[in-house]
Scaffold this motif. Structure first.
Motif, PDB file in Angstrom:
ATOM      1  N   TRP A 385       1.097  19.695  77.806  1.00 53.19           N
ATOM      2  CA  TRP A 385       0.017  20.695  77.719  1.00 53.19           C
ATOM      3  C   TRP A 385       0.582  22.099  77.518  1.00 53.19           C
ATOM      4  CZ3 TRP A 385       1.123  17.291  81.517  1.00 53.19           C
ATOM      5  CH2 TRP A 385       1.771  17.780  82.648  1.00 53.19           C
ATOM      6  N   LEU A 386       1.890  22.259  77.705  1.00 53.80           N
ATOM      7  CA  LEU A 386       2.552  23.498  77.309  1.00 53.80           C
ATOM      8  C   LEU A 386       3.449  23.159  76.127  1.00 53.80           C
ATOM      9  CD1 LEU A 386       3.870  24.595  80.839  1.00 53.80           C
ATOM     10  CD2 LEU A 386       1.617  24.989  79.875  1.00 53.80           C
ATOM     11  N   MET A 387       2.881  22.545  75.161  1.00 54.12           N
ATOM     12  CA  MET A 387       3.578  21.944  74.029  1.00 54.12           C
ATOM     13  C   MET A 387       4.781  22.743  73.508  1.00 54.12           C
ATOM     14  SD  MET A 387       3.233  19.282  72.044  1.00 54.12           S
ATOM     15  CE  MET A 387       1.568  18.703  72.390  1.00 54.12           C
ATOM     16  N   LYS A 388       5.975  22.307  73.896  1.00 51.65           N
ATOM     17  CA  LYS A 388       7.179  22.984  73.431  1.00 51.65           C
ATOM     18  C   LYS A 388       7.959  22.138  72.445  1.00 51.65           C
ATOM     19  CE  LYS A 388       7.633  25.820  77.505  1.00 51.65           C
ATOM     20  NZ  LYS A 388       8.027  25.848  78.886  1.00 51.65           N
ATOM     21  N   GLN A 389       7.763  20.838  72.531  1.00 60.74           N
ATOM     22  CA  GLN A 389       8.463  19.958  71.586  1.00 60.74           C
ATOM     23  C   GLN A 389       7.805  18.590  71.549  1.00 60.74           C
ATOM     24  OE1 GLN A 389      12.263  18.478  73.104  1.00 60.74           O
ATOM     25  NE2 GLN A 389      12.056  19.952  74.758  1.00 60.74           N
ATOM     26  N   PHE A 390       8.008  17.911  70.446  1.00 58.09           N
ATOM     27  CA  PHE A 390       7.600  16.510  70.389  1.00 58.09           C
ATOM     28  C   PHE A 390       8.445  15.779  69.359  1.00 58.09           C
ATOM     29  CE2 PHE A 390       4.519  18.724  67.587  1.00 58.09           C
ATOM     30  CZ  PHE A 390       4.664  18.009  66.402  1.00 58.09           C
ATOM     31  N   ASP A 391       8.408  14.428  69.435  1.00 52.53           N
ATOM     32  CA  ASP A 391       9.160  13.602  68.497  1.00 52.53           C
ATOM     33  C   ASP A 391       8.208  12.698  67.729  1.00 52.53           C
ATOM     34  OD1 ASP A 391      11.584  14.515  69.365  1.00 52.53           O
ATOM     35  OD2 ASP A 391      12.019  12.779  70.646  1.00 52.53           O
ATOM     36  N   VAL A 392       8.539  12.459  66.473  1.00 50.42           N
ATOM     37  CA  VAL A 392       7.868  11.389  65.738  1.00 50.42           C
ATOM     38  C   VAL A 392       8.888  10.263  65.657  1.00 50.42           C
ATOM     39  CG1 VAL A 392       6.722  10.721  63.605  1.00 50.42           C
ATOM     40  CG2 VAL A 392       6.585  13.091  64.398  1.00 50.42           C
ATOM     41  N   ARG A 393       8.495   9.077  66.085  1.00 48.61           N
ATOM     42  CA  ARG A 393       9.418   7.944  66.133  1.00 48.61           C
ATOM     43  C   ARG A 393       8.864   6.739  65.393  1.00 48.61           C
ATOM     44  NH1 ARG A 393      13.205   7.971  70.617  1.00 48.61           N
ATOM     45  NH2 ARG A 393      13.265  10.078  71.482  1.00 48.61           N
ATOM     46  N   TYR A 394       9.810   5.855  65.021  1.00 52.72           N
ATOM     47  CA  TYR A 394       9.430   4.709  64.197  1.00 52.72           C
ATOM     48  C   TYR A 394      10.014   3.420  64.767  1.00 52.72           C
ATOM     49  CZ  TYR A 394       8.321   8.574  61.115  1.00 52.72           C
ATOM     50  OH  TYR A 394       7.797   9.734  60.602  1.00 52.72           O
ATOM     51  N   GLU A 395       9.748   2.324  64.071  1.00 54.34           N
ATOM     52  CA  GLU A 395      10.302   1.033  64.491  1.00 54.34           C
ATOM     53  C   GLU A 395      11.828   1.136  64.649  1.00 54.34           C
ATOM     54  OE1 GLU A 395       8.850  -1.722  65.355  1.00 54.34           O
ATOM     55  OE2 GLU A 395      10.750  -2.766  65.612  1.00 54.34           O
ATOM     56  N   GLU A 396      12.431   1.740  63.661  1.00 55.21           N
ATOM     57  CA  GLU A 396      13.874   1.922  63.693  1.00 55.21           C
ATOM     58  C   GLU A 396      14.202   3.030  64.706  1.00 55.21           C
ATOM     59  OE1 GLU A 396      17.240   3.508  60.706  1.00 55.21           O
ATOM     60  OE2 GLU A 396      15.422   2.699  59.785  1.00 55.21           O
ATOM     61  N   ALA A 397      14.794   2.618  65.812  1.00 54.96           N
ATOM     62  CA  ALA A 397      14.934   3.538  66.945  1.00 54.96           C
ATOM     63  C   ALA A 397      15.754   4.785  66.619  1.00 54.96           C
ATOM     64  CB  ALA A 397      15.546   2.802  68.127  1.00 54.96           C
ATOM     65  N   SER A 398      16.661   4.660  65.654  1.00 53.90           N
ATOM     66  CA  SER A 398      17.531   5.801  65.368  1.00 53.90           C
ATOM     67  C   SER A 398      16.835   6.864  64.516  1.00 53.90           C
ATOM     68  CB  SER A 398      18.793   5.318  64.662  1.00 53.90           C
ATOM     69  OG  SER A 398      18.421   4.726  63.437  1.00 53.90           O
ATOM     70  N   VAL A 400      14.412   9.538  64.247  1.00 59.06           N
ATOM     71  CA  VAL A 400      13.597  10.405  65.099  1.00 59.06           C
ATOM     72  C   VAL A 400      13.427  11.752  64.414  1.00 59.06           C
ATOM     73  CG1 VAL A 400      13.462  11.607  67.317  1.00 59.06           C
ATOM     74  CG2 VAL A 400      14.515   9.338  67.204  1.00 59.06           C
ATOM     75  N   GLU A 401      12.194  12.204  64.297  1.00 57.90           N
ATOM     76  CA  GLU A 401      11.976  13.558  63.782  1.00 57.90           C
ATOM     77  C   GLU A 401      11.572  14.428  64.962  1.00 57.90           C
ATOM     78  OE1 GLU A 401       9.013  12.762  60.843  1.00 57.90           O
ATOM     79  OE2 GLU A 401      10.403  11.424  59.809  1.00 57.90           O
ATOM     80  N   HIS A 402      12.407  15.400  65.224  1.00 58.66           N
ATOM     81  CA  HIS A 402      12.194  16.215  66.422  1.00 58.66           C
ATOM     82  C   HIS A 402      11.592  17.559  66.036  1.00 58.66           C
ATOM     83  CE1 HIS A 402      12.843  17.626  70.458  1.00 58.66           C
ATOM     84  NE2 HIS A 402      13.499  18.672  70.006  1.00 58.66           N
ATOM     85  N   TYR A 403      10.531  17.963  66.713  1.00 58.88           N
ATOM     86  CA  TYR A 403       9.904  19.266  66.465  1.00 58.88           C
ATOM     87  C   TYR A 403      10.056  20.159  67.688  1.00 58.88           C
ATOM     88  CZ  TYR A 403       7.636  17.103  62.436  1.00 58.88           C
ATOM     89  OH  TYR A 403       7.393  16.478  61.250  1.00 58.88           O
ATOM     90  N   GLU A 404      10.618  21.332  67.467  1.00 57.59           N
ATOM     91  CA  GLU A 404      10.709  22.340  68.533  1.00 57.59           C
ATOM     92  C   GLU A 404       9.673  23.399  68.187  1.00 57.59           C
ATOM     93  OE1 GLU A 404      12.875  23.089  71.150  1.00 57.59           O
ATOM     94  OE2 GLU A 404      14.014  21.213  71.014  1.00 57.59           O
ATOM     95  N   LEU A 405       8.885  23.781  69.146  1.00 56.43           N
ATOM     96  CA  LEU A 405       7.781  24.667  68.815  1.00 56.43           C
ATOM     97  C   LEU A 405       7.901  25.989  69.531  1.00 56.43           C
ATOM     98  CD1 LEU A 405       5.515  21.712  69.488  1.00 56.43           C
ATOM     99  CD2 LEU A 405       6.035  22.557  67.224  1.00 56.43           C
ATOM    100  N   ARG A 406       7.235  26.963  68.984  1.00 55.67           N
ATOM    101  CA  ARG A 406       7.294  28.265  69.640  1.00 55.67           C
ATOM    102  C   ARG A 406       6.296  28.267  70.789  1.00 55.67           C
ATOM    103  NH1 ARG A 406       4.103  27.942  65.644  1.00 55.67           N
ATOM    104  NH2 ARG A 406       2.178  29.168  65.717  1.00 55.67           N
ATOM    105  N   PHE A 407       6.732  28.845  71.875  1.00 51.70           N
ATOM    106  CA  PHE A 407       5.895  28.870  73.058  1.00 51.70           C
ATOM    107  C   PHE A 407       6.386  29.971  73.978  1.00 51.70           C
ATOM    108  CE2 PHE A 407       4.602  27.762  77.283  1.00 51.70           C
ATOM    109  CZ  PHE A 407       3.302  27.362  77.094  1.00 51.70           C
ATOM    110  N   GLN A 408       5.497  30.873  74.344  1.00 51.43           N
ATOM    111  CA  GLN A 408       5.913  32.013  75.152  1.00 51.43           C
ATOM    112  C   GLN A 408       5.203  32.026  76.492  1.00 51.43           C
ATOM    113  OE1 GLN A 408       7.630  35.183  73.731  1.00 51.43           O
ATOM    114  NE2 GLN A 408       8.436  33.599  72.411  1.00 51.43           N
TER     115      GLN A 408
END
Ligand code: CTP
Length: 462
Positions: A385-398, A400-408
């Motif tokens: 709820w203080l969204m600072k980062q999230f990952d998009v993941r797939y069947e293939e575990a390796s 991973v798309e990582h998103y770092e977000l701006r948050f103050q």
């Protein structure tokens, strides 16, 4: 142009950066003087996101307008500034000789001296975007209703939003009001809500849950803008009534679900909807906090408890991602011996999927948000709820798309910034949390409260 600029080694290149909001004489003079330092002037115009990240949340002109205004001076070639560290990158990439900026920044950019010459140009006195923004829109005078946990947080975050002053607070309980006045140095009304309303343009309602509807309604009828803590009311009809009243009275009404206004949250929603993870089939959102046993959420049998406290927050991603057309919802709660739900789980069924939300004030879970699709999933770790980062993941575990977000700060500033933009009419559309979405959250609250009435209380074992 980029190619020309890079090739032309003989020419002296100057670079400067800025927001250039509500373009004014100070900007013009600066660009003219900057150009005069060399042969070429490059201007980095900031993106909205970059400004937001720097704490400038109330920029009025769009980036296209700001670029256009700089371009029209005829002094400069334009690039976009969108991240920290970009200045060094640009200076090297374009072979810049001189970095310049107004004298209000003296000292700040001395570190660039090891890459090029740094020149601070005299600032034009008496004009700035901040002054123009203030004269364009009146400063919003705001009163806070309720002086509990949220009020001081609101005050400290509002400092990062321009165009707002917090003038006073209201708390019918005299001792609480006095304590607040001493601590925050803000005048506090104790007996008449109407008196406070007469002296403000807008209110932030952070009083106990069962009072939100009444305070909101009174404020709207007095022609005041309202930002109300969640839940705005306990029933669909009441929330509908409030949004209609707000519309009829031409005031802004916003439900304060902080998560919805965090910059990264909308990005997660949009990525989920972009097809990246296929069709969205399941949303799981969990939000729990072990609340103080003496707190209202642990003690108030009627209006405390986990679902009323965190239900709206966890429902936002569900409604945003799965839509408003749900087929059914069921609730399961664990109650303490007083009858307060210390843990509530809701299952929402949709035609092509479902969602589960978990809320707790006396049970701790992993507070994550997981959106599952036919091609992959998105996971936002606690505290999502203080969204600072999230990952998009797939069947293939390796993969991973990582998103770092701006948050103050603690994120409240985004909600406050949006509230002020809406009041000033500079906000485009109401997409972050619409009236319909907010009304639907009240419908879920209503169904939960009915269910709670009906069910026998389960005793939780120690
Ligand atoms: N600038 C200037 N004279 C002014 C105002 C701004 O020389 N009266 C310069 C700034 O020093 C900076 C550039 O113009 O180098 C762009 O500044 P920007 O931050 O966009 O403008 P401000 O008016 O300072 O905006 P704000 O009030 O939002 O800080």
């Amino acid at each position: 142009w980029n190619r020309n600029m890079m090739k032309d080694e003989a020419k002296k290149k100057v670079i400067t950066y800025g927001t250039f909001d509500l373009f004014h004489q100070g900007h013009y003079n600066l660009l003219k003087n900057a150009k005069a330092l060399g042969d070429y002037l490059i201007v980095g115009v900031t993106t909205e996101h970059f400004d937001e990240a720097r704490g400038k949340v109330n920029v009025v002109d769009s980036i296209m307008e700001r670029i256009d205004n700089v371009r029209k001076t005829g002094f400069a070639e334009i690039i976009i500034e969108d991240h920290d560290g970009q200045k060094i990158e640009d200076i090297q990439k374009y072979g810049v000789d001189i970095f310049t900026v107004g004298s209000d920044w003296i000292g700040t950019f001395d570190y660039l001296n090891s890459f090029c010459k740094v020149v601070y140009l005299d600032r034009t006195p008496g004009v700035s975007s901040t002054i123009l923004r203030a004269s364009k829109h009146n400063i919003v005078r705001l009163g806070i209703v309720g002086t509990g946990r949220m009020a001081p947080r609101f005050i400290s975050e509002a400092k990062y939003v321009s165009g707002i002053t917090i003038d006073c607070a209201y708390n019918p309980v005299k001792e609480s009001a006095d304590r607040f006045t001493d601590r925050e140095n803000i005048a506090c009304y104790t007996d008449k809500y109407e008196d406070m309303l007469m002296n403000v343009d807008a209110v932030y309602i952070a009083s106990p849950n069962e009072t939100h509807y009444d305070y909101t309604k009174k404020a709207i009828l007095a022609g005041k803008h309202v930002l109300s803590e969640k839940p705005i009311s306990f029933t669909r009809n009441e929330s509908e009534e409030l949004y209609k009243l707000a519309k009829d009275n031409s005031v802004v009404l916003m439900e304060a679900v902080k998560a919805a206004y965090c910059p990264g949250f909308q990005q997660l929603i949009n990525i989920a909807k972009s097809g990246k993870i296929g069709h969205i089939v399941d949303v799981e959102a969990s939000f729990t906090r072990l609340a103080d046993p003496e707190s209202r959420e642990r003690k108030d049998v009627q209006y405390g408890g986990a679902f009323l406290e965190f239900g709206p927050s966890v429902l936002v991603p569900v409604i945003k991602l799965m839509g408003e057309d749900y087929e059914g919802v069921s609730f399961d709660s664990v109650y303490d011996d007083k009858g307060v739900d210390i843990y509530t789980k809701a299952d929402v069924r949709y035609k092509n999927g479902f969602a589960t939300v978990k809320t707790g004030v006396g049970v701790k879970t992993e507070g994550q948000l997981v959106v599952s699709g036919t091609k992959g999933y998105i996971i936002a770790q606690s505290p999502w709820w203080l969204m600072k980062q999230f990952d998009v993941r797939y069947e293939e575990a390796s993969k991973v798309e990582h998103y770092e977000l701006r948050f103050q700060g603690d994120g409240l500033r985004y909600e406050i910034g949006d509230f002020i933009s809406k009041i000033n009419g500079t906000d485009k559309k109401d997409y972050k949390l619409t009236a319909e979405e907010s009304v639907l959250m009240s419908e879920f609250i209503e169904l939960f409260m009915k269910e709670k009435e009906r069910k026998k209380y389960l005793k939780v074992r120690d």
